[in-house]
Design a protein around this motif. Sequence first.
Motif, PDB file in Angstrom:
ATOM      1  N   GLU A 278     -17.024   7.169 -11.579  1.00  0.00           N
ATOM      2  CA  GLU A 278     -17.109   6.110 -12.473  1.00  0.00           C
ATOM      3  C   GLU A 278     -16.060   4.933 -12.005  1.00  0.00           C
ATOM      4  O   GLU A 278     -15.089   4.676 -12.497  1.00  0.00           O
ATOM      5  CB  GLU A 278     -17.031   6.492 -13.765  1.00  0.00           C
ATOM      6  CG  GLU A 278     -18.023   7.152 -14.611  1.00  0.00           C
ATOM      7  CD  GLU A 278     -19.382   6.671 -14.503  1.00  0.00           C
ATOM      8  OE1 GLU A 278     -19.653   5.486 -13.918  1.00  0.00           O
ATOM      9  OE2 GLU A 278     -20.263   7.371 -15.024  1.00  0.00           O
ATOM     10  N   GLY A 279     -16.321   4.222 -10.670  1.00  0.00           N
ATOM     11  CA  GLY A 279     -15.726   3.211 -10.559  1.00  0.00           C
ATOM     12  C   GLY A 279     -14.590   3.323  -9.327  1.00  0.00           C
ATOM     13  O   GLY A 279     -13.777   4.373  -9.131  1.00  0.00           O
ATOM     14  N   LEU A 280     -14.233   2.172  -8.721  1.00  0.00           N
ATOM     15  CA  LEU A 280     -13.314   2.236  -7.631  1.00  0.00           C
ATOM     16  C   LEU A 280     -12.598   0.901  -7.803  1.00  0.00           C
ATOM     17  O   LEU A 280     -13.049  -0.127  -8.200  1.00  0.00           O
ATOM     18  CB  LEU A 280     -13.862   2.097  -6.054  1.00  0.00           C
ATOM     19  CG  LEU A 280     -14.306   3.277  -5.546  1.00  0.00           C
ATOM     20  CD1 LEU A 280     -14.945   2.820  -4.060  1.00  0.00           C
ATOM     21  CD2 LEU A 280     -13.628   4.668  -5.298  1.00  0.00           C
ATOM     22  N   ALA A 281     -11.164   0.953  -7.509  1.00  0.00           N
ATOM     23  CA  ALA A 281     -10.502  -0.238  -7.519  1.00  0.00           C
ATOM     24  C   ALA A 281      -9.235  -0.436  -6.787  1.00  0.00           C
ATOM     25  O   ALA A 281      -8.741   0.619  -6.494  1.00  0.00           O
ATOM     26  CB  ALA A 281     -10.010  -0.663  -9.224  1.00  0.00           C
ATOM     27  N   ILE A 282      -8.669  -1.706  -6.648  1.00  0.00           N
ATOM     28  CA  ILE A 282      -7.379  -1.706  -5.796  1.00  0.00           C
ATOM     29  C   ILE A 282      -6.415  -1.944  -6.699  1.00  0.00           C
ATOM     30  O   ILE A 282      -6.367  -2.772  -7.596  1.00  0.00           O
ATOM     31  CB  ILE A 282      -7.515  -2.694  -4.563  1.00  0.00           C
ATOM     32  CG1 ILE A 282      -8.593  -2.433  -3.660  1.00  0.00           C
ATOM     33  CG2 ILE A 282      -6.244  -3.043  -4.075  1.00  0.00           C
ATOM     34  CD1 ILE A 282      -8.535  -1.243  -3.021  1.00  0.00           C
ATOM     35  N   GLN A 283      -5.126  -1.092  -6.663  1.00  0.00           N
ATOM     36  CA  GLN A 283      -3.898  -1.380  -7.225  1.00  0.00           C
ATOM     37  C   GLN A 283      -3.085  -1.854  -6.141  1.00  0.00           C
ATOM     38  O   GLN A 283      -2.672  -1.176  -5.241  1.00  0.00           O
ATOM     39  CB  GLN A 283      -3.503   0.022  -8.149  1.00  0.00           C
ATOM     40  CG  GLN A 283      -2.355  -0.241  -9.165  1.00  0.00           C
ATOM     41  CD  GLN A 283      -1.545   0.938  -9.406  1.00  0.00           C
ATOM     42  OE1 GLN A 283      -1.246   1.700  -8.651  1.00  0.00           O
ATOM     43  NE2 GLN A 283      -1.125   1.232 -10.728  1.00  0.00           N
ATOM     44  N   ILE A 284      -2.045  -2.665  -6.790  1.00  0.00           N
ATOM     45  CA  ILE A 284      -0.757  -3.084  -5.921  1.00  0.00           C
ATOM     46  C   ILE A 284       0.238  -2.879  -7.154  1.00  0.00           C
ATOM     47  O   ILE A 284       0.703  -3.786  -7.800  1.00  0.00           O
ATOM     48  CB  ILE A 284      -0.863  -4.571  -5.640  1.00  0.00           C
ATOM     49  CG1 ILE A 284      -2.132  -5.012  -4.991  1.00  0.00           C
ATOM     50  CG2 ILE A 284       0.370  -4.857  -4.627  1.00  0.00           C
ATOM     51  CD1 ILE A 284      -2.218  -6.487  -4.489  1.00  0.00           C
ATOM     52  N   PRO A 285       0.942  -1.590  -6.722  1.00  0.00           N
ATOM     53  CA  PRO A 285       1.940  -1.315  -7.553  1.00  0.00           C
ATOM     54  C   PRO A 285       3.038  -2.179  -7.616  1.00  0.00           C
ATOM     55  O   PRO A 285       3.904  -2.524  -8.693  1.00  0.00           O
ATOM     56  CB  PRO A 285       2.513  -0.064  -6.953  1.00  0.00           C
ATOM     57  CG  PRO A 285       1.374   0.717  -6.215  1.00  0.00           C
ATOM     58  CD  PRO A 285       0.667  -0.639  -5.780  1.00  0.00           C
ATOM     59  N   ASP A 286       3.565  -2.771  -6.449  1.00  0.00           N
ATOM     60  CA  ASP A 286       4.594  -4.008  -6.307  1.00  0.00           C
ATOM     61  C   ASP A 286       3.903  -5.111  -5.737  1.00  0.00           C
ATOM     62  O   ASP A 286       3.700  -5.156  -4.606  1.00  0.00           O
ATOM     63  CB  ASP A 286       5.834  -3.575  -5.573  1.00  0.00           C
ATOM     64  CG  ASP A 286       7.116  -4.338  -5.254  1.00  0.00           C
ATOM     65  OD1 ASP A 286       6.886  -5.412  -6.124  1.00  0.00           O
ATOM     66  OD2 ASP A 286       7.937  -4.120  -4.666  1.00  0.00           O
ATOM     67  N   THR A 287       3.866  -6.251  -6.394  1.00  0.00           N
ATOM     68  CA  THR A 287       2.987  -7.601  -6.091  1.00  0.00           C
ATOM     69  C   THR A 287       3.871  -7.938  -4.830  1.00  0.00           C
ATOM     70  O   THR A 287       3.423  -9.012  -3.928  1.00  0.00           O
ATOM     71  CB  THR A 287       2.883  -8.521  -6.973  1.00  0.00           C
ATOM     72  OG1 THR A 287       3.891  -8.590  -7.871  1.00  0.00           O
ATOM     73  CG2 THR A 287       1.779  -8.071  -7.905  1.00  0.00           C
ATOM     74  N   ALA A 288       5.391  -7.632  -4.768  1.00  0.00           N
ATOM     75  CA  ALA A 288       6.169  -8.221  -3.642  1.00  0.00           C
ATOM     76  C   ALA A 288       5.694  -7.741  -2.323  1.00  0.00           C
ATOM     77  O   ALA A 288       6.069  -8.019  -1.055  1.00  0.00           O
ATOM     78  CB  ALA A 288       7.472  -7.988  -3.941  1.00  0.00           C
ATOM     79  N   ASN A 289       4.973  -6.532  -2.359  1.00  0.00           N
ATOM     80  CA  ASN A 289       4.667  -5.545  -1.194  1.00  0.00           C
ATOM     81  C   ASN A 289       3.215  -5.099  -1.252  1.00  0.00           C
ATOM     82  O   ASN A 289       2.858  -4.131  -1.358  1.00  0.00           O
ATOM     83  CB  ASN A 289       5.449  -4.251  -1.058  1.00  0.00           C
ATOM     84  CG  ASN A 289       5.394  -3.712   0.036  1.00  0.00           C
ATOM     85  OD1 ASN A 289       4.853  -4.032   1.076  1.00  0.00           O
ATOM     86  ND2 ASN A 289       5.634  -2.240   0.014  1.00  0.00           N
ATOM     87  N   PRO A 290       2.223  -6.278  -1.028  1.00  0.00           N
ATOM     88  CA  PRO A 290       0.855  -5.813  -1.161  1.00  0.00           C
ATOM     89  C   PRO A 290       0.136  -4.963  -0.048  1.00  0.00           C
ATOM     90  O   PRO A 290      -0.574  -4.491  -0.095  1.00  0.00           O
ATOM     91  CB  PRO A 290       0.230  -7.335  -1.112  1.00  0.00           C
ATOM     92  CG  PRO A 290       1.198  -8.032  -0.453  1.00  0.00           C
ATOM     93  CD  PRO A 290       2.516  -7.494  -0.793  1.00  0.00           C
ATOM     94  N   ALA A 291       1.130  -4.860   0.771  1.00  0.00           N
ATOM     95  CA  ALA A 291       0.829  -3.959   2.013  1.00  0.00           C
ATOM     96  C   ALA A 291       0.683  -2.440   1.569  1.00  0.00           C
ATOM     97  O   ALA A 291      -0.014  -1.348   2.167  1.00  0.00           O
ATOM     98  CB  ALA A 291       1.730  -3.995   3.086  1.00  0.00           C
ATOM     99  N   ALA A 292       1.501  -2.234   0.582  1.00  0.00           N
ATOM    100  CA  ALA A 292       1.386  -0.666   0.018  1.00  0.00           C
ATOM    101  C   ALA A 292       0.488  -0.609  -1.396  1.00  0.00           C
ATOM    102  O   ALA A 292       0.993  -0.496  -2.326  1.00  0.00           O
ATOM    103  CB  ALA A 292       2.915  -0.379  -0.480  1.00  0.00           C
ATOM    104  N   SER A 293      -0.973  -0.827  -0.998  1.00  0.00           N
ATOM    105  CA  SER A 293      -1.939  -0.828  -1.826  1.00  0.00           C
ATOM    106  C   SER A 293      -2.478   0.630  -2.134  1.00  0.00           C
ATOM    107  O   SER A 293      -2.218   1.456  -1.094  1.00  0.00           O
ATOM    108  CB  SER A 293      -2.921  -1.879  -1.696  1.00  0.00           C
ATOM    109  OG  SER A 293      -2.292  -3.176  -1.684  1.00  0.00           O
ATOM    110  N   ARG A 294      -3.093   0.796  -3.288  1.00  0.00           N
ATOM    111  CA  ARG A 294      -3.599   1.870  -3.274  1.00  0.00           C
ATOM    112  C   ARG A 294      -5.184   1.801  -3.695  1.00  0.00           C
ATOM    113  O   ARG A 294      -5.745   0.997  -4.257  1.00  0.00           O
ATOM    114  CB  ARG A 294      -3.260   2.840  -4.659  1.00  0.00           C
ATOM    115  CG  ARG A 294      -1.568   3.249  -4.575  1.00  0.00           C
ATOM    116  CD  ARG A 294      -1.010   3.319  -5.872  1.00  0.00           C
ATOM    117  NE  ARG A 294       0.477   3.920  -5.696  1.00  0.00           N
ATOM    118  CZ  ARG A 294       0.991   4.274  -6.850  1.00  0.00           C
ATOM    119  NH1 ARG A 294       0.503   4.280  -8.027  1.00  0.00           N
ATOM    120  NH2 ARG A 294       2.292   4.991  -6.624  1.00  0.00           N
TER     121      ARG A 294
END
Length: 321
Positions: A278-294
């Motif tokens: 049920e669902g997919l989404a993008i998380q950015i754990p540290d907004t200072a480093n958006p390249a390390a997204s999940r």
Amino acid sequence: MGTAAAAGLSSKRFDLTDGSTEWFREIPLNGTRIMQSFAFDNTNKHLYTAQLMPGGLILPGETQTYTAADRSKNGDLCITRLDWQGFIIGRMYLKGFGHGVSIGVEPSGNSAYLWTEIDSVPDSQNDGYGTRVARSKFVNGAVIRPDSYQVTRFDPVPGSDHNTVAVDPVNGRLVHRYRFNGAWKFSLYDLTSFKAGTFAPLATIAQPSALTDVVFQGYTSMGQYLYTLDGTAYTYDSNGKQTSTSNTYVTSVDWNTGTVYERSLSKAGESLFYREPEGLAIQIPDTANPAASRLFLGFGSEASLTDTDKKASFYFKDLLV
């Protein structure tokens, strides 16, 4: 399956064959309806989930109870806000919006705007789905309707149905999935331009044929790639013995060509008793480093066949290649 415009997008992609990491397992949401979708406010570190409203609940301004079937037909949604420790910190209700297959979140100060479908119309199964797109600020405890002053409505594809949205928080884009003249399509927009009422898609692609005969369960986008989720819950016999295995698939689609890049079976949360993707989404754990997204996958779950208290579980992939 061509694009409406030469998108020219370029980015890394999530490796869908990489294993998934558990974030939350079976956290409570709101009663007896399964989670339909979720999205992240990465600035304030909040998680928003969407469910159809349960039967028997009387909201402010209502004078009677409604069954779960009534709520589904009308497209009445419950939005729950949680912190990133899994604790509920707010809830609001959207009446007449839709089914909640996908939602988006746009941070604003210490709260956020929700991107959803709206103007729900029931289909042949008496489930309501949105015919337009809406933006409304999350207000804890609020009950809003399509004509509420807090709602801004958009009609990017007049005459379409089954409208839903998702947000790419890394690149500031909005995805619109819809059905028009019986054909499923996805359009990608610049979020700021879309808010201003300029509906000029960066790309429009047809839903790939690989997703034709599946139970579609959600989508999201980051950069060059659209990601989709499909599959169904486990089945059980009369003795409570599991009779099926995972049929949950995650698929990546190139916005530039409209073709499937990768399609991978997911065994995330395989040991859950009830496990419905049920669902997919993008998380950015540290907004200072958006390249390390999940890339997050969500599952609705319950403890047993007789358990009516629905919970949600979340798993992520973070290998970008």
